[in-house]
Design a protein around this motif. Structure first.
Motif, PDB file in Angstrom:
ATOM      1  N   ARG A   1      -1.641  -0.309  -7.258  1.00 63.82           N
ATOM      2  CA  ARG A   1      -2.302   0.999  -7.167  1.00 63.82           C
ATOM      3  C   ARG A   1      -3.239   1.295  -8.337  1.00 63.82           C
ATOM      4  O   ARG A   1      -3.880   2.340  -8.369  1.00 63.82           O
ATOM      5  CB  ARG A   1      -1.246   2.106  -7.085  1.00 63.82           C
ATOM      6  CG  ARG A   1      -0.410   2.067  -5.835  1.00 63.82           C
ATOM      7  CD  ARG A   1      -1.183   2.303  -4.586  1.00 63.82           C
ATOM      8  NE  ARG A   1      -1.689   3.654  -4.554  1.00 63.82           N
ATOM      9  CZ  ARG A   1      -2.477   4.140  -3.616  1.00 63.82           C
ATOM     10  NH1 ARG A   1      -2.860   3.384  -2.627  1.00 63.82           N
ATOM     11  NH2 ARG A   1      -2.901   5.371  -3.656  1.00 63.82           N
ATOM     12  N   THR A   2      -3.346   0.379  -9.279  1.00 64.79           N
ATOM     13  CA  THR A   2      -4.237   0.566 -10.416  1.00 64.79           C
ATOM     14  C   THR A   2      -5.683   0.523  -9.933  1.00 64.79           C
ATOM     15  O   THR A   2      -6.048  -0.345  -9.130  1.00 64.79           O
ATOM     16  CB  THR A   2      -3.998  -0.549 -11.466  1.00 64.79           C
ATOM     17  OG1 THR A   2      -2.648  -0.454 -11.917  1.00 64.79           O
ATOM     18  CG2 THR A   2      -4.949  -0.429 -12.641  1.00 64.79           C
TER      19      THR A   2
ATOM     20  N   GLU B   1      -8.472  10.637  -1.462  1.00 65.37           N
ATOM     21  CA  GLU B   1      -8.226   9.202  -1.646  1.00 65.37           C
ATOM     22  C   GLU B   1      -9.535   8.449  -1.852  1.00 65.37           C
ATOM     23  O   GLU B   1      -9.621   7.550  -2.694  1.00 65.37           O
ATOM     24  CB  GLU B   1      -7.468   8.626  -0.441  1.00 65.37           C
ATOM     25  CG  GLU B   1      -6.968   7.222  -0.633  1.00 65.37           C
ATOM     26  CD  GLU B   1      -5.952   7.083  -1.767  1.00 65.37           C
ATOM     27  OE1 GLU B   1      -5.925   5.989  -2.371  1.00 65.37           O
ATOM     28  OE2 GLU B   1      -5.197   8.021  -2.067  1.00 65.37           O
TER      29      GLU B   1
ATOM     30  N   LYS C   1      -8.806   0.404  -5.300  1.00 61.88           N
ATOM     31  CA  LYS C   1      -7.567   0.034  -5.985  1.00 61.88           C
ATOM     32  C   LYS C   1      -7.443  -1.490  -5.902  1.00 61.88           C
ATOM     33  O   LYS C   1      -8.033  -2.151  -5.048  1.00 61.88           O
ATOM     34  CB  LYS C   1      -6.350   0.662  -5.305  1.00 61.88           C
ATOM     35  CG  LYS C   1      -6.420   2.160  -5.150  1.00 61.88           C
ATOM     36  CD  LYS C   1      -6.011   2.841  -6.401  1.00 61.88           C
ATOM     37  CE  LYS C   1      -5.922   4.340  -6.171  1.00 61.88           C
ATOM     38  NZ  LYS C   1      -6.444   5.122  -7.201  1.00 61.88           N
TER      39      LYS C   1
ATOM     40  N   ARG D   1      -8.433   2.196   4.383  1.00 62.36           N
ATOM     41  CA  ARG D   1      -7.347   2.830   3.626  1.00 62.36           C
ATOM     42  C   ARG D   1      -7.597   4.316   3.400  1.00 62.36           C
ATOM     43  O   ARG D   1      -6.731   5.147   3.669  1.00 62.36           O
ATOM     44  CB  ARG D   1      -7.134   2.114   2.281  1.00 62.36           C
ATOM     45  CG  ARG D   1      -5.951   2.683   1.483  1.00 62.36           C
ATOM     46  CD  ARG D   1      -5.647   1.886   0.226  1.00 62.36           C
ATOM     47  NE  ARG D   1      -6.749   1.767  -0.701  1.00 62.36           N
ATOM     48  CZ  ARG D   1      -7.132   2.722  -1.549  1.00 62.36           C
ATOM     49  NH1 ARG D   1      -6.513   3.883  -1.582  1.00 62.36           N
ATOM     50  NH2 ARG D   1      -8.144   2.518  -2.372  1.00 62.36           N
TER      51      ARG D   1
ATOM     52  N   THR E   1      -0.932  -7.629   2.513  1.00 63.00           N
ATOM     53  CA  THR E   1      -0.272  -6.602   1.711  1.00 63.00           C
ATOM     54  C   THR E   1       1.225  -6.501   1.985  1.00 63.00           C
ATOM     55  O   THR E   1       1.888  -5.614   1.462  1.00 63.00           O
ATOM     56  CB  THR E   1      -0.912  -5.224   1.975  1.00 63.00           C
ATOM     57  OG1 THR E   1      -0.793  -4.912   3.364  1.00 63.00           O
ATOM     58  CG2 THR E   1      -2.365  -5.196   1.541  1.00 63.00           C
TER      59      THR E   1
ATOM     60  N   VAL F   1      -5.051  -3.120  -4.791  1.00 60.31           N
ATOM     61  CA  VAL F   1      -4.459  -3.493  -3.509  1.00 60.31           C
ATOM     62  C   VAL F   1      -5.543  -3.778  -2.464  1.00 60.31           C
ATOM     63  O   VAL F   1      -5.339  -4.583  -1.557  1.00 60.31           O
ATOM     64  CB  VAL F   1      -3.457  -2.421  -3.011  1.00 60.31           C
ATOM     65  CG1 VAL F   1      -4.164  -1.156  -2.534  1.00 60.31           C
ATOM     66  CG2 VAL F   1      -2.543  -2.978  -1.943  1.00 60.31           C
TER      67      VAL F   1
ATOM     68  N   TYR G   1       4.070  -2.227  -7.277  1.00 60.94           N
ATOM     69  CA  TYR G   1       3.330  -1.089  -6.729  1.00 60.94           C
ATOM     70  C   TYR G   1       2.372  -0.496  -7.754  1.00 60.94           C
ATOM     71  O   TYR G   1       1.215  -0.186  -7.427  1.00 60.94           O
ATOM     72  CB  TYR G   1       4.321  -0.028  -6.245  1.00 60.94           C
ATOM     73  CG  TYR G   1       3.677   1.177  -5.617  1.00 60.94           C
ATOM     74  CD1 TYR G   1       3.052   1.086  -4.374  1.00 60.94           C
ATOM     75  CD2 TYR G   1       3.698   2.413  -6.245  1.00 60.94           C
ATOM     76  CE1 TYR G   1       2.464   2.197  -3.788  1.00 60.94           C
ATOM     77  CE2 TYR G   1       3.120   3.530  -5.670  1.00 60.94           C
ATOM     78  CZ  TYR G   1       2.495   3.409  -4.436  1.00 60.94           C
ATOM     79  OH  TYR G   1       1.912   4.514  -3.867  1.00 60.94           O
ATOM     80  N   GLN G   2       2.833  -0.343  -8.993  1.00 60.61           N
ATOM     81  CA  GLN G   2       1.975   0.232 -10.033  1.00 60.61           C
ATOM     82  C   GLN G   2       0.740  -0.626 -10.288  1.00 60.61           C
ATOM     83  O   GLN G   2      -0.357  -0.099 -10.443  1.00 60.61           O
ATOM     84  CB  GLN G   2       2.772   0.444 -11.330  1.00 60.61           C
ATOM     85  CG  GLN G   2       3.807   1.542 -11.232  1.00 60.61           C
ATOM     86  CD  GLN G   2       3.239   2.863 -10.738  1.00 60.61           C
ATOM     87  OE1 GLN G   2       2.167   3.299 -11.138  1.00 60.61           O
ATOM     88  NE2 GLN G   2       3.954   3.488  -9.820  1.00 60.61           N
TER      89      GLN G   2
ATOM     90  N   ARG H   1       0.822  -1.207   0.000  1.00 65.70           N
ATOM     91  CA  ARG H   1       0.000   0.000   0.000  1.00 65.70           C
ATOM     92  C   ARG H   1       0.856   1.257   0.000  1.00 65.70           C
ATOM     93  O   ARG H   1       0.380   2.340  -0.316  1.00 65.70           O
ATOM     94  CB  ARG H   1      -0.928   0.013   1.210  1.00 65.70           C
ATOM     95  CG  ARG H   1      -1.943  -1.115   1.212  1.00 65.70           C
ATOM     96  CD  ARG H   1      -2.694  -1.182   2.501  1.00 65.70           C
ATOM     97  NE  ARG H   1      -1.766  -1.510   3.583  1.00 65.70           N
ATOM     98  CZ  ARG H   1      -2.114  -1.746   4.838  1.00 65.70           C
ATOM     99  NH1 ARG H   1      -3.382  -1.679   5.185  1.00 65.70           N
ATOM    100  NH2 ARG H   1      -1.231  -2.053   5.753  1.00 65.70           N
TER     101      ARG H   1
END
Length: 176
Positions: free
Chosen positions: A101-102, A137, A143, A127, A152, A145, A97-98, A30
């Protein structure tokens, strides 16, 4: 065929080998890869600069592309780390990570069972309420995640026996 070995920083080992830890890299998916820390002897965390991780090749010999699979992901999201000079530890963390976070697509959301959607919504609520800019956010939405629920924490990579350029990502439950 040449055997490809993972950098020790990324490599999964069974926790009994490291007395409770499966990987010397401590990182929550995260958080940005720059938050990753390495364990030093006696289980203490040691802050590691992302610049250092970018200088360390992920494999030996180095490769220009590495594919990463994870059975915890509800869909076969493609994680691919690429670097023409050789994939680094930093490249691997950035790629993971990418993908994490999509934003979750409507189709992905619709394919989740109802009970799983409830769990994902609870994780999403935690989150966004804990974010530095909660409303911003929240407006960004779910996301990928969030689908990992509490699993995580990066626990390491293992080379696949099926393909030389594929790794298996192991995650563990977050401790907090």
């Amino acid at each position: 065929m040449t055997e490809i070995l993972l950098n020790d920083t990324l490599a999964f080992t069974y926790p009994v080998v490291r007395k409770g830890e499966s990987c010397p890299l401590i990182w929550d998916l995260r958080d940005p890869p720059s938050s990753a820390a390495q364990l030093v002897p006696y289980g203490q965390k040691h802050s590691t600069s992302f610049k250092f991780l970018q200088s360390q090749f992920a494999t030996s010999p180095r490769v220009t592309g590495l594919y990463i699979l994870c059975d915890l992901l509800p869909y076969p999201w493609k994680i691919s780390a690429r670097n023409q000079k050789g994939v680094t530890v930093g490249d691997v963390l950035e790629a993971i990570y990418q993908v994490a976070r999509t934003p979750l697509t409507t189709e992905e959301w619709d394919r989740l069972p109802s009970k799983q959607r409830q769990r994902v919504n609870r994780v999403f609520d935690v989150r966004w309420t804990n974010a530095s800019a909660p409303e911003k956010e929240r407006n960004r939405g779910l996301k990928r995640v969030d689908c990992l629920l509490q699993s995580t924490r990066f626990a390491g990579l293992s080379m696949s026996y099926d393909d030389d350029f594929t790794c298996i990502l192991t995650l563990s439950r977050n401790l907090d």
